[in-house]
Design a protein around this motif. Structure first.
Motif, PDB file in Angstrom:
ATOM      1  N   ASP A  50      -0.207   2.717  11.789  1.00 26.37           N
ATOM      2  CA  ASP A  50      -0.065   1.382  11.214  1.00 26.37           C
ATOM      3  C   ASP A  50      -0.128   1.545   9.696  1.00 26.37           C
ATOM      4  N   GLU A  51       1.011   1.414   9.029  1.00 28.82           N
ATOM      5  CA  GLU A  51       1.080   1.666   7.588  1.00 28.82           C
ATOM      6  C   GLU A  51       0.078   0.828   6.809  1.00 28.82           C
ATOM      7  N   SER A  52      -0.031  -0.451   7.147  1.00 31.24           N
ATOM      8  CA  SER A  52      -0.947  -1.331   6.414  1.00 31.24           C
ATOM      9  C   SER A  52      -2.397  -0.909   6.601  1.00 31.24           C
ATOM     10  N   ALA A  53      -2.775  -0.581   7.828  1.00 32.89           N
ATOM     11  CA  ALA A  53      -4.150  -0.144   8.097  1.00 32.89           C
ATOM     12  C   ALA A  53      -4.433   1.187   7.396  1.00 32.89           C
ATOM     13  N   TRP A  54      -3.462   2.097   7.389  1.00 31.87           N
ATOM     14  CA  TRP A  54      -3.654   3.383   6.719  1.00 31.87           C
ATOM     15  C   TRP A  54      -3.813   3.188   5.213  1.00 31.87           C
ATOM     16  N   ALA A  81      -8.545  -3.536 -11.837  1.00 29.56           N
ATOM     17  CA  ALA A  81      -7.395  -3.174 -12.669  1.00 29.56           C
ATOM     18  C   ALA A  81      -6.223  -4.127 -12.478  1.00 29.56           C
ATOM     19  N   LEU A  82      -6.125  -4.734 -11.291  1.00 31.25           N
ATOM     20  CA  LEU A  82      -5.034  -5.669 -10.990  1.00 31.25           C
ATOM     21  C   LEU A  82      -5.590  -6.802 -10.132  1.00 31.25           C
ATOM     22  N   PRO A  83      -6.027  -7.881 -10.762  1.00 32.78           N
ATOM     23  CA  PRO A  83      -6.573  -9.003  -9.995  1.00 32.78           C
ATOM     24  C   PRO A  83      -5.528  -9.585  -9.042  1.00 32.78           C
ATOM     25  N   LEU A  84      -5.963  -9.950  -7.849  1.00 36.19           N
ATOM     26  CA  LEU A  84      -5.054 -10.469  -6.835  1.00 36.19           C
ATOM     27  C   LEU A  84      -4.302 -11.699  -7.330  1.00 36.19           C
ATOM     28  N   ARG A  85      -4.977 -12.585  -7.988  1.00 33.42           N
ATOM     29  CA  ARG A  85      -4.323 -13.820  -8.473  1.00 33.42           C
ATOM     30  C   ARG A  85      -3.146 -13.490  -9.397  1.00 33.42           C
ATOM     31  N   GLU A  86      -3.352 -12.547 -10.293  1.00 38.47           N
ATOM     32  CA  GLU A  86      -2.275 -12.137 -11.200  1.00 38.47           C
ATOM     33  C   GLU A  86      -1.140 -11.474 -10.425  1.00 38.47           C
ATOM     34  N   ALA A  98       1.399  -9.373  -2.301  1.00 39.12           N
ATOM     35  CA  ALA A  98       0.143  -8.755  -2.728  1.00 39.12           C
ATOM     36  C   ALA A  98      -0.960  -9.313  -1.847  1.00 39.12           C
ATOM     37  N   ARG A  99      -1.882  -8.410  -1.456  1.00 41.75           N
ATOM     38  CA  ARG A  99      -3.020  -8.838  -0.644  1.00 41.75           C
ATOM     39  C   ARG A  99      -4.237  -8.046  -1.059  1.00 41.75           C
ATOM     40  N   ARG A 100      -5.377  -8.568  -0.710  1.00 46.08           N
ATOM     41  CA  ARG A 100      -6.630  -7.898  -1.047  1.00 46.08           C
ATOM     42  C   ARG A 100      -7.199  -7.229   0.187  1.00 46.08           C
ATOM     43  N   SER A 101      -7.798  -6.080  -0.014  1.00 47.01           N
ATOM     44  CA  SER A 101      -8.516  -5.357   1.034  1.00 47.01           C
ATOM     45  C   SER A 101      -9.779  -4.800   0.396  1.00 47.01           C
ATOM     46  N   GLY A 102     -10.908  -5.430   0.647  1.00 50.24           N
ATOM     47  CA  GLY A 102     -12.154  -5.014   0.010  1.00 50.24           C
ATOM     48  C   GLY A 102     -12.056  -5.157  -1.486  1.00 50.24           C
ATOM     49  N   VAL A 105      -6.434  -4.080  -4.258  1.00 51.65           N
ATOM     50  CA  VAL A 105      -5.258  -4.937  -4.109  1.00 51.65           C
ATOM     51  C   VAL A 105      -4.117  -4.037  -3.664  1.00 51.65           C
ATOM     52  N   ILE A 106      -3.412  -4.469  -2.625  1.00 59.10           N
ATOM     53  CA  ILE A 106      -2.281  -3.698  -2.112  1.00 59.10           C
ATOM     54  C   ILE A 106      -1.006  -4.472  -2.387  1.00 59.10           C
ATOM     55  N   LEU A 107      -0.090  -3.825  -3.093  1.00 63.35           N
ATOM     56  CA  LEU A 107       1.237  -4.389  -3.359  1.00 63.35           C
ATOM     57  C   LEU A 107       2.190  -3.816  -2.324  1.00 63.35           C
ATOM     58  N   GLU A 108       3.049  -4.677  -1.796  1.00 63.97           N
ATOM     59  CA  GLU A 108       4.048  -4.218  -0.831  1.00 63.97           C
ATOM     60  C   GLU A 108       5.409  -4.741  -1.230  1.00 63.97           C
ATOM     61  N   LEU A 109       6.340  -3.817  -1.421  1.00 57.26           N
ATOM     62  CA  LEU A 109       7.728  -4.152  -1.741  1.00 57.26           C
ATOM     63  C   LEU A 109       8.570  -3.688  -0.562  1.00 57.26           C
ATOM     64  N   ARG A 110       9.277  -4.619   0.078  1.00 57.09           N
ATOM     65  CA  ARG A 110      10.021  -4.325   1.309  1.00 57.09           C
ATOM     66  C   ARG A 110      11.446  -4.854   1.180  1.00 57.09           C
ATOM     67  N   LEU A 111      12.413  -3.939   1.301  1.00 57.18           N
ATOM     68  CA  LEU A 111      13.818  -4.319   1.222  1.00 57.18           C
ATOM     69  C   LEU A 111      14.508  -4.027   2.539  1.00 57.18           C
TER      70      LEU A 111
END
Length: 189
Positions: A50-54, A81-86, A98-102, A105-111
């Motif tokens: 599971d890419e997101s869990a990993w 370093a990168l606030p979720l709101r920003e 963008a989502r927070r995990s603990g 912040v995890i950025l995901e770009l999907r095309l």
């Protein structure tokens, strides 16, 4: 045409432990697994993890490519370093989120390319060319986020009422990693 998928994960902030590498090995007997990397490709079958869990548990960067045109880049950064709101101001969802995990912040770009048929060069250096974006973002350079927002605009994903996020300085002279991101996102020059 046969199916081809490429998965690459990178651990940057800390190496994987022997126990973590053993956990990952349960998902693939042929992947290359080191303290800093998990790489595997599939021509038949598919990824069992599971890419997101990993990304939440083990890794700081992820690259996925499929020969039918799908591309995914995920970067995990400290929330300090990168606030979720920003991040969410530039990543409205869909193509860029963008989502927070603990405390990360995890950025995901999907095309999803409508034309498909991407040529994929296994370990062709794409991750190496994109990985410095993480350091640029952590240092406060928001041009990569703005390019992600532009990709959303180009794809027609923005609501008419959506406000444009702040345009960072220096967009007329992109670093090599930002140029690689623009190509990855298939941004029209």
């Amino acid at each position: 045409m046969s199916e081809y998928q490429y998965y690459e994960f990178q651990a940057i902030d800390r190496p994987l432990t022997a126990r973590e590498m053993a956990e990952l090995r349960r998902f693939s007997s042929r992947a290359t697994i080191t303290p800093s990397r998990f790489v595997n490709s599939y021509s038949y079958g598919s990824f069992k993890g599971d890419e997101s869990a990993w990304m939440e548990k083990y890794f700081d960067a992820f690259l996925y490519q499929a020969n039918w045109g799908t591309r995914v880049l995920m970067l995990r950064l400290p929330a300090a370093a990168l606030p979720l709101r920003e991040a969410r101001g530039y990543c409205p969802g869909g193509l860029a989120l963008a989502r927070r995990s603990g405390d990360k912040v995890i950025l995901e770009l999907r095309l999803e390319d409508q034309d498909g048929e991407d040529w994929i060069e296994e370990d062709g250096g794409l991750m190496a060319s994109l990985l410095p974006l993480r350091a640029e973002l952590a240092a406060g350079d928001r041009r990569g986020l703005y390019l992600a927002w532009l990709a959303c605009a180009q794809a027609g994903e923005l609501d008419e009422a959506a406000e444009e996020p702040p345009c960072p300085p220096g967009l007329n002279s992109l670093s090599a990693p930002l140029q690689a991101l623009a190509e990855f996102l298939r941004l029209d020059s």
